[in-house]
Design an enzyme around this catalytic site. Structure first.
Site, short mmCIF file in Angstrom:
data_model
loop_
_atom_site.label_atom_id
_atom_site.label_comp_id
_atom_site.label_asym_id
_atom_site.label_seq_id
_atom_site.Cartn_x
_atom_site.Cartn_y
_atom_site.Cartn_z
N ARG A 161 15.93 7.75 7.95
CA ARG A 161 15.58 8.19 6.59
C ARG A 161 16.69 9.13 6.16
O ARG A 161 16.93 10.16 6.81
CB ARG A 161 14.23 8.89 6.57
CG ARG A 161 13.96 9.59 5.25
CD ARG A 161 12.50 9.99 5.09
NE ARG A 161 11.65 8.84 4.91
CZ ARG A 161 10.39 8.90 4.51
NH1 ARG A 161 9.83 10.05 4.25
NH2 ARG A 161 9.67 7.80 4.35
N HIS A 176 13.34 1.60 -0.32
CA HIS A 176 12.35 1.87 0.73
C HIS A 176 11.77 0.54 1.19
O HIS A 176 10.59 0.25 0.98
CB HIS A 176 11.26 2.79 0.16
CG HIS A 176 10.43 3.48 1.20
ND1 HIS A 176 10.63 3.34 2.56
CD2 HIS A 176 9.35 4.32 1.08
CE1 HIS A 176 9.75 4.06 3.22
NE2 HIS A 176 8.96 4.66 2.35
N GLN A 179 8.41 0.20 3.29
CA GLN A 179 7.20 0.44 2.50
C GLN A 179 6.77 -0.86 1.81
O GLN A 179 5.59 -1.23 1.82
CB GLN A 179 7.49 1.51 1.44
CG GLN A 179 6.32 1.78 0.52
CD GLN A 179 5.12 2.36 1.24
OE1 GLN A 179 5.27 3.34 1.97
NE2 GLN A 179 3.94 1.78 1.09
N ASP A 197 4.00 5.76 -8.05
CA ASP A 197 4.59 6.65 -7.04
C ASP A 197 4.88 7.97 -7.74
O ASP A 197 4.80 8.06 -8.98
CB ASP A 197 5.88 6.01 -6.49
CG ASP A 197 6.51 6.83 -5.37
OD1 ASP A 197 5.82 7.68 -4.78
OD2 ASP A 197 7.71 6.62 -5.09
N CYS A 234 2.39 4.38 -2.53
CA CYS A 234 2.98 4.45 -1.18
C CYS A 234 2.56 5.71 -0.45
O CYS A 234 2.62 5.76 0.77
CB CYS A 234 4.49 4.36 -1.28
SG CYS A 234 5.20 5.68 -2.28
N ARG A 263 1.78 -0.14 7.22
CA ARG A 263 3.14 0.22 7.62
C ARG A 263 3.35 -0.12 9.11
O ARG A 263 4.39 -0.66 9.50
CB ARG A 263 3.39 1.73 7.41
CG ARG A 263 3.34 2.19 5.96
CD ARG A 263 4.50 1.65 5.16
NE ARG A 263 5.78 1.96 5.76
CZ ARG A 263 6.47 3.10 5.55
NH1 ARG A 263 6.00 4.01 4.74
NH2 ARG A 263 7.64 3.30 6.14
N1 CP Z 1 5.19 6.22 2.17
C1 CP Z 1 5.99 6.94 2.98
O1 CP Z 1 7.11 6.55 3.29
O2 CP Z 1 5.42 8.08 3.43
P1 CP Z 1 6.13 9.21 4.29
O3 CP Z 1 7.10 9.93 3.40
O4 CP Z 1 5.00 10.08 4.75
O5 CP Z 1 6.84 8.56 5.43
N1 NVA Z 2 9.74 8.00 -4.11
C1 NVA Z 2 9.24 8.83 -3.05
C2 NVA Z 2 8.68 7.98 -1.95
C3 NVA Z 2 8.08 8.74 -0.81
C4 NVA Z 2 7.58 7.86 0.27
C5 NVA Z 2 10.35 9.73 -2.55
O1 NVA Z 2 11.47 9.24 -2.34
O2 NVA Z 2 10.11 10.92 -2.36
#
Ligand code: CP
Ligand code: NVA
Length: 307
Positions: free
Chosen positions: A101, A128, A131, A224, A265, A293
């Site tokens: 990440r 992502h 997801q 989101d 998500c 997931r």
């Molecule tokens: N949806 C998602 O990626 O959640 P987290 O940020 O908790 O991993």
């Molecule tokens: N769009 C959000 C998704 C989190 C899972 C972010 O990037 O913070």
């Protein structure tokens, strides 16, 4: 192979991943792939916080017989005291796969460029994909098909939205994205989505600033957060001014089909992009989506290592 964005995949690939994910979901503990990741060491690198992604990857790896190493920001030299190039080279000598990440999508591209093991995008500022694999599994579970479904995303044209466009396009869905002006999804992802729709001759992609156009007769309503982890310079006053019409609330739900499913998500900013009433209501599938997931990522490992 690595997975940085869903547009690397063909329709057949994504269908196979969803089928495998269904298998993993039905056979959670005991299945024919219990040793799929035997003798594999997988690094989980997190430059930003995570609940679902880190826990579901860790558990997926363990349930498939592999070993995971959790590396949080500050625990490695990545991008700070050491170049991404050197980190990628060194990590590739130890582990069989890197799940990362990152704040900047280019970090993933560099890990791929200089490393020699598969890299999986566990969220970047741009996309992502993991997801969306789980989301497609969720949609299939509830709707038993993809083609002909109206998949409507309302809110910020962010990383999740970019990937949703590609996932929906790969499966021939009718995708509506409603955002305020200036918050549209990334142009590359829009173009890739249109290319995919063209290639398979199925589905549509409509971008609009009208939340009701998206909500009308929707089979799936997806939202989101309005401010993402990578959004450093967003003007909060402006967000509070332009985004409220895109909130998924009870009134907006009335425009959708009676059997609409509501997706997010997570983590959600309750009371902003979605109300408590809706996220806790009968149409919401958000916890199932989160569970998925785990199953989708198991299927992804099978794809990455064995297909
Ligand atoms: N949806 C998602 O990626 O959640 P987290 O940020 O908790 O991993
Ligand atoms: N769009 C959000 C998704 C989190 C899972 C972010 O990037 O913070």
């Amino acid at each position: 192979m690595s997975l940085l964005t869903l547009y690397q995949l063909e329709r057949e690939d994504i269908k196979n991943i969803i089928n495998d994910a269904l298998y993993f979901k039905k056979n959670r503990k005991k299945n024919k792939y219990n040793n799929l990741l035997e003798n594999k060491n997988i690094a989980l690198i997190f430059e930003s916080p995570s609940t679902r992604t880190r826990v579901s990857f860790d558990i997926a790896i363990n349930e498939l017989g592999g070993h995971s190493l959790m590396l949080n920001t500050g625990e490695t030299h990545l991008g700070k005291k050491e170049s991404i190039k050197d980190t990628a080279n060194v990590m590739s000598k130890y582990v069989d796969c890197i799940v990362a990440r990152v704040k900047n999508h280019s970090t993933l591209e560099e890990l791929v460029k200089y490393g020699s093991v598969p890299v999986i995008n566990a969220l970047s500022d741009l996309s992502h994909p993991c997801q969306i694999l789980a989301d497609l599994l969720t949609i299939y579970q509830y709707k038993n098909k993809f083609k002909g479904l109206k998949l409507s995303y309302l809110g910020d044209g962010n990383n999740v939205c970019n990937s949703l466009i590609i996932g929906g396009a790969l499966l021939g869905m009718d995708i509506y994205v409603a955002t305020p002006k200036g918050y549209e999804p990334n142009e590359l992802f829009i173009n890739k989505g249109l290319e995919i729709i063209n290639k398979y001759g199925e589905g549509t992609l409509i971008l609009t600033n009208d939340p009701l156009e998206a909500a009308e007769d929707a089979d799936i309503l997806y939202t989101d957060v309005w401010v993402s982890m990578s959004d450093k310079d967003k003007n909060i006053d402006e967000i509070n001014k332009v985004f409220p019409p895109y909130q998924i609330n009870k009134k907006l739900l009335e425009y959708a089909k009676d059997d609409v499913i509501v997706m997010h998500c997570l983590p959600a900013n309750r009371g902003m992009e979605i109300t408590d009433e809706v996220i806790d209501g009968d149409h919401s599938v958000v916890y199932e989506e989160a569970e998925n997931r785990l199953h989708a990522q198991k299927a992804l490992f099978k794809y990455i290592f064995y297909e």
